[in-house]
Design an enzyme around this catalytic site. Structure first.
Site, PDB file in Angstrom:
ATOM      1  CB  CYS A  83      35.139  46.591  43.200  1.00 45.44           C
ATOM      2  SG  CYS A  83      35.816  47.415  42.310  1.00 45.44           S
ATOM      3  CB  CYS A 103      33.344  47.898  40.312  1.00 47.80           C
ATOM      4  SG  CYS A 103      34.879  46.994  40.078  1.00 47.80           S
ATOM      5  CG  ASP A 104      29.799  47.687  41.900  1.00 48.71           C
ATOM      6  OD1 ASP A 104      29.751  47.832  40.515  1.00 48.71           O
ATOM      7  OD2 ASP A 104      29.943  46.587  42.379  1.00 48.71           O
TER       8      ASP A 104
HETATM    9  P1  FAD Z   1      39.092  36.381  37.469  1.00 45.40           P
HETATM   10  O1  FAD Z   1      38.134  37.154  36.793  1.00 45.40           O
HETATM   11  O2  FAD Z   1      39.079  36.185  39.096  1.00 45.40           O
HETATM   12  O3  FAD Z   1      39.371  35.011  36.892  1.00 45.40           O
HETATM   13  C1  FAD Z   1      40.273  33.947  37.444  1.00 45.40           C
HETATM   14  C2  FAD Z   1      40.042  32.735  36.548  1.00 45.40           C
HETATM   15  O4  FAD Z   1      40.789  31.728  36.989  1.00 45.40           O
HETATM   16  C3  FAD Z   1      38.607  31.948  36.672  1.00 45.40           C
HETATM   17  O5  FAD Z   1      38.083  31.825  35.533  1.00 45.40           O
HETATM   18  C4  FAD Z   1      38.664  30.980  37.584  1.00 45.40           C
HETATM   19  O6  FAD Z   1      37.762  29.818  37.086  1.00 45.40           O
HETATM   20  C5  FAD Z   1      39.910  30.535  37.140  1.00 45.40           C
HETATM   21  N1  FAD Z   1      40.828  29.486  38.018  1.00 45.40           N
HETATM   22  C6  FAD Z   1      41.162  29.626  39.285  1.00 45.40           C
HETATM   23  N2  FAD Z   1      41.696  28.883  39.763  1.00 45.40           N
HETATM   24  C7  FAD Z   1      41.872  27.844  38.868  1.00 45.40           C
HETATM   25  C8  FAD Z   1      42.398  26.385  38.700  1.00 45.40           C
HETATM   26  N3  FAD Z   1      42.971  25.818  39.883  1.00 45.40           N
HETATM   27  N4  FAD Z   1      42.348  25.829  37.342  1.00 45.40           N
HETATM   28  C9  FAD Z   1      41.576  26.265  36.453  1.00 45.40           C
HETATM   29  N5  FAD Z   1      41.009  27.713  36.441  1.00 45.40           N
HETATM   30  C10 FAD Z   1      41.423  28.261  37.625  1.00 45.40           C
HETATM   31  N6  FAD Z   1      36.200  45.220  37.504  1.00 45.40           N
HETATM   32  C11 FAD Z   1      35.714  46.137  36.415  1.00 45.40           C
HETATM   33  O7  FAD Z   1      36.781  46.568  35.674  1.00 45.40           O
HETATM   34  N7  FAD Z   1      34.617  46.724  36.327  1.00 45.40           N
HETATM   35  C12 FAD Z   1      33.469  46.275  36.975  1.00 45.40           C
HETATM   36  O8  FAD Z   1      32.379  46.858  36.914  1.00 45.40           O
HETATM   37  C13 FAD Z   1      33.767  45.386  37.966  1.00 45.40           C
HETATM   38  N8  FAD Z   1      32.712  44.795  38.736  1.00 45.40           N
HETATM   39  C14 FAD Z   1      32.904  43.810  39.596  1.00 45.40           C
HETATM   40  C15 FAD Z   1      31.941  43.100  40.469  1.00 45.40           C
HETATM   41  C16 FAD Z   1      32.173  41.937  41.279  1.00 45.40           C
HETATM   42  C17 FAD Z   1      31.228  41.427  41.887  1.00 45.40           C
HETATM   43  C18 FAD Z   1      33.503  41.481  41.441  1.00 45.40           C
HETATM   44  C19 FAD Z   1      33.895  40.435  42.151  1.00 45.40           C
HETATM   45  C20 FAD Z   1      34.441  41.990  40.529  1.00 45.40           C
HETATM   46  C21 FAD Z   1      34.330  43.259  39.847  1.00 45.40           C
HETATM   47  N9  FAD Z   1      35.220  43.711  39.056  1.00 45.40           N
HETATM   48  C22 FAD Z   1      34.886  44.752  38.071  1.00 45.40           C
HETATM   49  C23 FAD Z   1      36.810  43.130  39.178  1.00 45.40           C
HETATM   50  C24 FAD Z   1      37.075  42.294  37.910  1.00 45.40           C
HETATM   51  O9  FAD Z   1      36.128  41.224  38.126  1.00 45.40           O
HETATM   52  C25 FAD Z   1      38.410  41.772  38.286  1.00 45.40           C
HETATM   53  O10 FAD Z   1      39.304  42.720  38.403  1.00 45.40           O
HETATM   54  C26 FAD Z   1      38.852  40.718  37.061  1.00 45.40           C
HETATM   55  O11 FAD Z   1      37.946  39.754  36.815  1.00 45.40           O
HETATM   56  C27 FAD Z   1      40.048  39.882  37.274  1.00 45.40           C
HETATM   57  O12 FAD Z   1      40.288  39.105  36.284  1.00 45.40           O
HETATM   58  P2  FAD Z   1      41.189  38.026  36.440  1.00 45.40           P
HETATM   59  O13 FAD Z   1      41.106  37.388  35.003  1.00 45.40           O
HETATM   60  O14 FAD Z   1      42.546  38.286  36.658  1.00 45.40           O
HETATM   61  O15 FAD Z   1      40.751  37.060  37.335  1.00 45.40           O
END
Ligand code: FAD
Length: 310
Positions: free
Chosen positions: A136, A139-140
């Site tokens: 990303c 992000c980084d």
């Molecule tokens: P996610 O955070 O992916 O969460 C999904 C959730 O669903 C998880 O808890 C998982 O356990 C759960 N899940 C999935 N399937 C199931 C199931 N069948 N049953 C139960 N639970 C389930 N964004 C920023 O704004 N700033 C940053 O600095 C940044 N750095 C990042 C660094 C890294 C290495 C990565 C990978 C991403 C980064 N991002 C950053 C992006 C950010 O993390 C994502 O945009 C954000 O986390 C998305 O949120 P979400 O809740 O949609 O999904």
């Protein structure tokens, strides 16, 4: 038969926990399936998060998610650290099955299962994640001022990442396994016109070097087999995303890439009383704050639906 809850939330990233905070504060007593191994979501795999508002000095990803979890629990959200293995969303009473086969029932369901970044599958990729390997640029990118940066990929996202990274990097090298890009013409033209960006064609990244930080990437020419070591301080992997929607195929309308379709700007899916938020619907922004924002919208959408049932 289990009790009928107001709302079940699937996912515990920024979208799921924000939906949990809002529905819990609305007195809806949400049941949150946090996931078994990936509870807390994508930010559990990162170090410093500097762009989530409210933390002027930045915050470590796991600490941010720990705070969100505590905030949701403080208002009465019930968390289960288990995976949902099946759903039946067709009727007025939605059914969600956990890994033990227990069926949980609710009037509304919020899907916040996120999306995974595609990885190269290299042995050192995980070890050096957050230490120069990133998925990303938004992000980084900021962490890599005056650094030689390598971007892998040939689509629009890879070009966007490369162009954004020219603001920070000394050089940006795009490595692509073919001799032409998949990206749209306009994105290609922008990338070709940028003097900081150069291209290594017909090549794959086959290794990442560095003890505590990326120092070089190993490239292999797919036509000649020749291997070269390219010094670099950062490697951005931009080869696509995998929305976590296996459970919902044939249940909710998905787009061509497998993301859940919503009736934007609401979070309504194709099935009444089922809402989706965060990266599982988002091709475009994929940030913690945007995921949290749509998590809030999903909670409010669910709350309004429930108030009409009362
Ligand atoms: P996610 O955070 O992916 O969460 C999904 C959730 O669903 C998880 O808890 C998982 O356990 C759960 N899940 C999935 N399937 C199931 C199931 N069948 N049953 C139960 N639970 C389930 N964004 C920023 O704004 N700033 C940053 O600095 C940044 N750095 C990042 C660094 C890294 C290495 C990565 C990978 C991403 C980064 N991002 C950053 C992006 C950010 O993390 C994502 O945009 C954000 O986390 C998305 O949120 P979400 O809740 O949609 O999904």
């Amino acid at each position: 038969m289990s009790e009928i809850r107001n709302v079940i939330i699937i996912g515990s990233g920024p979208a799921g926990y924000t939906a949990a905070v809002y529905t819990a504060r609305a007195g809806l007593n949400p049941l949150v399936f946090a996931g078994s191994v990936t509870a807390g979501g994508a930010l559990m795999n990162t170090t410093e998060v500097e762009n989530f508002p409210g933390f002027p000095e930045g915050i470590m990803g796991p600490d941010l998610m720990d705070n969100m979890q505590k905030q949701a629990e403080r208002f009465g959200a019930e968390l289960v650290f288990d995976d949902v293995t099946a759903v039946d969303l067709t009727g007025d009473i939605k059914q969600v099955t956990d890994s033990a086969g227990t069926v949980h029932r609710a009037h509304t369901v919020i899907v916040a299962t996120g999306s995974a970044y595609k990885e190269l599958g290299l042995p050192d990729e995980k070890r050096l994640s957050g230490k120069g390997v990133s998925w990303c640029a938004t992000c980084d990118g900021f962490f890599f001022k005056d650094t030689d940066i390598v971007v892998v990929g040939g689509g629009d996202t890879a070009m966007e990442e490369a162009l954004f990274l020219t603001r920070f990097g000394k050089t940006v090298t795009v490595v692509h396994r073919r001799d032409e890009l998949r990206a749209s013409k306009v994105m290609q033209e922008r990338a070709f016109a940028n003097p900081k960006i150069s291209f290594v064609w017909d090549s794959e990244v086959v290794g990442i070097e560095g003890e505590t930080q990326v120092t070089a990437v190993k490239l292999r020419n797919v036509k000649t087999g020749e291997e070269t070591l390219k010094p670099a301080g950062a490697l951005f992997v931009a080869i696509g995303h995998l929305p976590r929607t296996e459970l919902f195929a044939g249940v909710l309308d998905l787009d061509d890439e497998g993301y859940i379709k919503v009736d934007a700007p609401t979070t309504r899916t194709s099935v009444p009383a089922v809402y989706a938020c965060g990266d599982v619907v988002d091709h475009t922004y994929r940030q913690a704050i945007t995921a949290a924002g749509t998590g809030c919208s999903a909670a409010l959408d669910a709350e309004r639906h429930l108030s009409q049932l009362a």
